[in-house]
Design a protein around this motif. Structure first.
Motif, PDB file in Angstrom:
ATOM      1  N   ARG A 229      64.391  71.474  28.492  1.00  0.00           N
ATOM      2  CA  ARG A 229      65.372  72.287  29.232  1.00  0.00           C
ATOM      3  C   ARG A 229      66.528  71.447  29.749  1.00  0.00           C
ATOM      4  O   ARG A 229      67.680  71.839  29.687  1.00  0.00           O
TER       5      ARG A 229
ATOM      6  N   SER B  89      62.926  77.545  39.855  1.00  0.00           N
ATOM      7  CA  SER B  89      63.692  78.652  40.439  1.00  0.00           C
ATOM      8  C   SER B  89      63.531  78.714  41.955  1.00  0.00           C
ATOM      9  O   SER B  89      64.441  79.162  42.654  1.00  0.00           O
TER      10      SER B  89
ATOM     11  N   TYR C 236      56.242  88.328  38.327  1.00  0.00           N
ATOM     12  CA  TYR C 236      57.526  88.553  37.644  1.00  0.00           C
ATOM     13  C   TYR C 236      57.321  89.622  36.566  1.00  0.00           C
ATOM     14  O   TYR C 236      56.263  89.664  35.921  1.00  0.00           O
TER      15      TYR C 236
ATOM     16  N   ALA D 103      59.895  73.586  43.082  1.00  0.00           N
ATOM     17  CA  ALA D 103      60.574  73.153  41.844  1.00  0.00           C
ATOM     18  C   ALA D 103      61.207  74.382  41.198  1.00  0.00           C
ATOM     19  O   ALA D 103      60.974  75.516  41.631  1.00  0.00           O
TER      20      ALA D 103
ATOM     21  N   ASP E 194      63.154  88.538  33.217  1.00  0.00           N
ATOM     22  CA  ASP E 194      61.913  88.416  34.009  1.00  0.00           C
ATOM     23  C   ASP E 194      62.163  88.442  35.527  1.00  0.00           C
ATOM     24  O   ASP E 194      61.888  87.449  36.221  1.00  0.00           O
TER      25      ASP E 194
ATOM     26  N   GLU F  28      54.044  88.690  34.779  1.00  0.00           N
ATOM     27  CA  GLU F  28      53.796  87.258  34.623  1.00  0.00           C
ATOM     28  C   GLU F  28      53.406  86.696  35.990  1.00  0.00           C
ATOM     29  O   GLU F  28      53.991  87.069  37.007  1.00  0.00           O
TER      30      GLU F  28
ATOM     31  N   PHE G 144      52.933  76.647  37.345  1.00  0.00           N
ATOM     32  CA  PHE G 144      52.698  77.156  35.985  1.00  0.00           C
ATOM     33  C   PHE G 144      52.791  78.679  35.986  1.00  0.00           C
ATOM     34  O   PHE G 144      52.757  79.321  37.038  1.00  0.00           O
TER      35      PHE G 144
ATOM     36  N   ARG H 198      54.745  72.842  34.976  1.00  0.00           N
ATOM     37  CA  ARG H 198      55.426  71.585  35.337  1.00  0.00           C
ATOM     38  C   ARG H 198      54.354  70.568  35.671  1.00  0.00           C
ATOM     39  O   ARG H 198      53.466  70.824  36.498  1.00  0.00           O
TER      40      ARG H 198
HETATM   41  N1  UDP Z   1      57.697  79.812  33.403  1.00  0.00           N
HETATM   42  C1  UDP Z   1      57.387  80.206  32.126  1.00  0.00           C
HETATM   43  N2  UDP Z   1      58.045  81.276  31.577  1.00  0.00           N
HETATM   44  C2  UDP Z   1      58.983  81.974  32.252  1.00  0.00           C
HETATM   45  C3  UDP Z   1      59.311  81.560  33.562  1.00  0.00           C
HETATM   46  C4  UDP Z   1      58.644  80.482  34.116  1.00  0.00           C
HETATM   47  O1  UDP Z   1      56.515  79.628  31.485  1.00  0.00           O
HETATM   48  O2  UDP Z   1      59.522  82.947  31.704  1.00  0.00           O
HETATM   49  C5  UDP Z   1      56.977  78.675  34.002  1.00  0.00           C
HETATM   50  C6  UDP Z   1      57.842  77.434  34.140  1.00  0.00           C
HETATM   51  O3  UDP Z   1      57.641  76.572  33.026  1.00  0.00           O
HETATM   52  C7  UDP Z   1      57.309  76.802  35.403  1.00  0.00           C
HETATM   53  C8  UDP Z   1      56.793  77.978  36.239  1.00  0.00           C
HETATM   54  O4  UDP Z   1      56.609  79.047  35.311  1.00  0.00           O
HETATM   55  O5  UDP Z   1      56.219  75.955  35.101  1.00  0.00           O
HETATM   56  C9  UDP Z   1      57.721  78.399  37.343  1.00  0.00           C
HETATM   57  O6  UDP Z   1      58.983  78.652  36.774  1.00  0.00           O
HETATM   58  P1  UDP Z   1      60.245  78.951  37.704  1.00  0.00           P
HETATM   59  O7  UDP Z   1      60.095  80.268  38.374  1.00  0.00           O
HETATM   60  O8  UDP Z   1      60.489  77.787  38.570  1.00  0.00           O
HETATM   61  O9  UDP Z   1      61.406  79.190  36.658  1.00  0.00           O
HETATM   62  P2  UDP Z   1      62.271  78.176  35.778  1.00  0.00           P
HETATM   63  O10 UDP Z   1      63.203  77.486  36.689  1.00  0.00           O
HETATM   64  O11 UDP Z   1      61.327  77.284  35.105  1.00  0.00           O
HETATM   65  O12 UDP Z   1      62.923  79.119  34.829  1.00  0.00           O
END
Ligand code: UDP
Length: 243
Positions: A219, A104, A125, A102, A133, A94, A180, A203
């Motif tokens: 969420r 994670s 990921y 923002a 993931d 991914e 994204f 986001r």
């Molecule tokens: N995201 C997603 N699927 C996943 C993990 C993340 O669509 O399995 C998207 C999430 O909506 C955000 C971006 O990827 O727009 C970054 O996500 P982040 O790593 O910050 O993780 P989160 O805190 O959203 O789980």
């Protein structure tokens, strides 16, 4: 071409189902469900028209990035929540692109959300629900054969193009693309975008107020989830109608 006849479901994910098409091994039908999940499906919900809104937004944004030279699996809309797509082998990596701190990134480093990055970050990921993931290093991807260096280069280039095109489009709507996630597949040996581009995987913050127009409303229980998704679709459609 005659209208495709839906065959058996070959994959059901959290928000979508992929169906085979009778007498057409090259394409699939992608059906957008009304279900929403978060935190690796520990939180579940559903609202009417969610699948319609996501399918429409994704088709519109995918068409924009296709025009900008990113090959994609999207062929055409079949209904308000079904798309004809190319059958691809999904790359199990991914790709996340970030423009601001923002989610994670903020959590892992104990930072406030909202700081602008000096340049977009591209992160990898491993696509594995059972492992949640985990983040990948490039060396791990190459060592374990998840993708080749050429494929990673193509995925990075396409992801940055998507970021530029979709980010510029949302800027014109008064919305900031914070981050994204996208997935890619292999079609006849080349990399193509094989994923939705929707508020589920992005986001999107309103400029000025930072009001969230994405899945963080679900969420984080921010309220008005269905209404906000509808509002986003209306703003996307209005902008495209005027372009
Ligand atoms: N995201 C997603 N699927 C996943 C993990 C993340 O669509 O399995 C998207 C999430 O909506 C955000 C971006 O990827 O727009 C970054 O996500 P982040 O790593 O910050 O993780 P989160 O805190 O959203 O789980």
């Amino acid at each position: 071409m005659s209208e495709p006849v839906r065959g058996r479901a070959i994959y059901e994910g959290k928000a979508k189902i992929l169906y085979e098409i009778e007498n057409n091994p090259e394409h699939l039908i992608l059906f957008f469900k009304d279900d929403a999940t978060a935190f690796n499906a520990k939180k579940r919900g559903s609202w009417e028209r969610k699948g319609v809104v996501n399918s429409q937004i994704s088709a519109a944004l995918t068409t924009l990035v296709q025009k900008a030279g990113v090959p994609t699996h999207f062929v055409r809309n079949l209904s308000d929540r079904e798309q004809l797509v190319k059958r691809v082998d999904i790359v199990p990596v991914e790709v996340v692109v970030r423009n601001y701190v923002a989610g994670s990134l903020a959590r892992r480093l104990g930072m406030e959300e909202g700081g602008k990055l000096s340049q977009p970050f591209v992160e990898w990921y491993y696509k594995s629900d059972s492992l949640d993931d985990p983040m990948l290093l490039t060396q791990w991807i190459l060592e374990f054969g998840y993708a080749t260096m050429d494929e990673l280069s193509a995925m990075k280039e396409y992801a940055l193009t998507i970021n530029r095109v979709v980010g510029t489009f949302f800027d014109s709507l008064g919305i900031t693309l914070i981050d994204f996630k996208v997935e890619f597949g292999r079609s006849a040996g080349s990399i193509v975008l094989a994923d939705e581009i929707t508020p589920d995987g992005s986001r999107l913050w309103e400029k000025g107020t930072n009001r969230k127009l994405d899945k963080d409303r679900f969420r984080r229980d921010l309220g008005d989830v269905a209404e906000t998704y509808e509002e986003l679709l209306q703003r996307v459609e209005a902008a495209l109608a005027n372009s």
